[in-house]
Design an enzyme around this catalytic site. Sequence first.
Site, PDB file in Angstrom:
ATOM      1  N   PHE A  23       0.855  -1.183   0.000  1.00 53.42           N
ATOM      2  CA  PHE A  23       0.000   0.000   0.000  1.00 53.42           C
ATOM      3  C   PHE A  23       0.895   1.238   0.000  1.00 53.42           C
ATOM      4  O   PHE A  23       1.905   1.271   0.685  1.00 53.42           O
ATOM      5  CB  PHE A  23      -0.926  -0.010   1.217  1.00 53.42           C
ATOM      6  CG  PHE A  23      -2.076   0.934   1.097  1.00 53.42           C
ATOM      7  CD1 PHE A  23      -3.170   0.619   0.312  1.00 53.42           C
ATOM      8  CD2 PHE A  23      -2.063   2.148   1.753  1.00 53.42           C
ATOM      9  CE1 PHE A  23      -4.236   1.499   0.183  1.00 53.42           C
ATOM     10  CE2 PHE A  23      -3.123   3.035   1.632  1.00 53.42           C
ATOM     11  CZ  PHE A  23      -4.208   2.709   0.843  1.00 53.42           C
ATOM     12  N   TYR A  58      -0.903  -2.811   8.252  1.00 50.61           N
ATOM     13  CA  TYR A  58      -1.577  -3.558   9.317  1.00 50.61           C
ATOM     14  C   TYR A  58      -1.154  -5.030   9.312  1.00 50.61           C
ATOM     15  O   TYR A  58      -1.145  -5.684  10.352  1.00 50.61           O
ATOM     16  CB  TYR A  58      -3.096  -3.426   9.164  1.00 50.61           C
ATOM     17  CG  TYR A  58      -3.870  -3.919  10.348  1.00 50.61           C
ATOM     18  CD1 TYR A  58      -3.974  -3.154  11.513  1.00 50.61           C
ATOM     19  CD2 TYR A  58      -4.506  -5.156  10.321  1.00 50.61           C
ATOM     20  CE1 TYR A  58      -4.683  -3.606  12.606  1.00 50.61           C
ATOM     21  CE2 TYR A  58      -5.222  -5.618  11.407  1.00 50.61           C
ATOM     22  CZ  TYR A  58      -5.310  -4.841  12.550  1.00 50.61           C
ATOM     23  OH  TYR A  58      -6.014  -5.301  13.633  1.00 50.61           O
ATOM     24  N   GLU A  59      -0.789  -5.544   8.146  1.00 58.32           N
ATOM     25  CA  GLU A  59      -0.398  -6.947   8.015  1.00 58.32           C
ATOM     26  C   GLU A  59       1.074  -7.203   8.352  1.00 58.32           C
ATOM     27  O   GLU A  59       1.497  -8.357   8.465  1.00 58.32           O
ATOM     28  CB  GLU A  59      -0.692  -7.446   6.593  1.00 58.32           C
ATOM     29  CG  GLU A  59      -2.164  -7.525   6.252  1.00 58.32           C
ATOM     30  CD  GLU A  59      -2.821  -6.170   5.973  1.00 58.32           C
ATOM     31  OE1 GLU A  59      -4.003  -6.021   6.333  1.00 58.32           O
ATOM     32  OE2 GLU A  59      -2.156  -5.272   5.415  1.00 58.32           O
ATOM     33  N   ALA A  81       4.461   2.663   4.596  1.00 52.30           N
ATOM     34  CA  ALA A  81       4.117   4.090   4.566  1.00 52.30           C
ATOM     35  C   ALA A  81       2.651   4.245   4.935  1.00 52.30           C
ATOM     36  O   ALA A  81       1.769   3.781   4.218  1.00 52.30           O
ATOM     37  CB  ALA A  81       4.387   4.682   3.189  1.00 52.30           C
ATOM     38  N   GLY A  86      -8.386  11.724   6.268  1.00 52.46           N
ATOM     39  CA  GLY A  86      -9.404  12.494   6.969  1.00 52.46           C
ATOM     40  C   GLY A  86     -10.163  11.728   8.035  1.00 52.46           C
ATOM     41  O   GLY A  86     -11.096  12.262   8.632  1.00 52.46           O
ATOM     42  N   THR A  87      -9.763  10.472   8.292  1.00 50.80           N
ATOM     43  CA  THR A  87     -10.450   9.656   9.301  1.00 50.80           C
ATOM     44  C   THR A  87      -9.443   9.163  10.329  1.00 50.80           C
ATOM     45  O   THR A  87      -8.235   9.256  10.117  1.00 50.80           O
ATOM     46  CB  THR A  87     -11.132   8.428   8.644  1.00 50.80           C
ATOM     47  OG1 THR A  87     -10.104   7.547   8.164  1.00 50.80           O
ATOM     48  CG2 THR A  87     -12.042   8.849   7.491  1.00 50.80           C
ATOM     49  N   HIS A  89      -8.503   6.271  10.855  1.00 47.29           N
ATOM     50  CA  HIS A  89      -7.871   5.040  10.377  1.00 47.29           C
ATOM     51  C   HIS A  89      -6.350   5.073  10.543  1.00 47.29           C
ATOM     52  O   HIS A  89      -5.732   4.089  10.967  1.00 47.29           O
ATOM     53  CB  HIS A  89      -8.251   4.828   8.905  1.00 47.29           C
ATOM     54  CG  HIS A  89      -7.776   3.548   8.328  1.00 47.29           C
ATOM     55  ND1 HIS A  89      -6.707   3.479   7.468  1.00 47.29           N
ATOM     56  CD2 HIS A  89      -8.224   2.279   8.494  1.00 47.29           C
ATOM     57  CE1 HIS A  89      -6.514   2.213   7.122  1.00 47.29           C
ATOM     58  NE2 HIS A  89      -7.414   1.467   7.727  1.00 47.29           N
TER      59      HIS A  89
END
Length: 156
Positions: A23, A58-59, A81, A86-87, A89
């Site tokens: 990602f 996360y993995e 990275a 905006g959340t 998360h």
Amino acid sequence: MQIIEGKLQLQGNERVAILTSRFNHIITDRLKEGAMDCFKRHGGDEKLLDIVLVPGAYELPLILDKLLESEKYDGVCVLGAIIRGGTPHFDYVSAEATKGIASAMLKYSMPVSFGVLTTDNIEQAIERAGSKAGNKGFEAMSTLIELLSLCQTLKG
């Protein structure tokens, strides 16, 4: 008084993994290239270097745990990275990835370097992946090389 520190030089027989999240690959690819460059420049044998890719940050802890459990590697350089959006998360992913990576390192008492960027925006990530602020992938591998040396010295 004795000062003990690691050396920034590999013996050439160290088996190392670079664990990288895909990602934000525009950033993580550059981090990975920096880590690979550092490994080669400091005496690493490319035949003893594995690149392991996971979907996202996360993995990283799960696969790091599996790599360390395998006892196949002398150390692992972890790269990723996480860029704030905006959340909330960002907060959850960065906290859990960081805790999980540290936990796996301590669980197996193995050298692990942390090259997971946590930035407020894409510009900061780009700066840390090879422009103004250097390449944090290169720095993470440098840290791992020193840790490998230091652990070997402390082993006796």
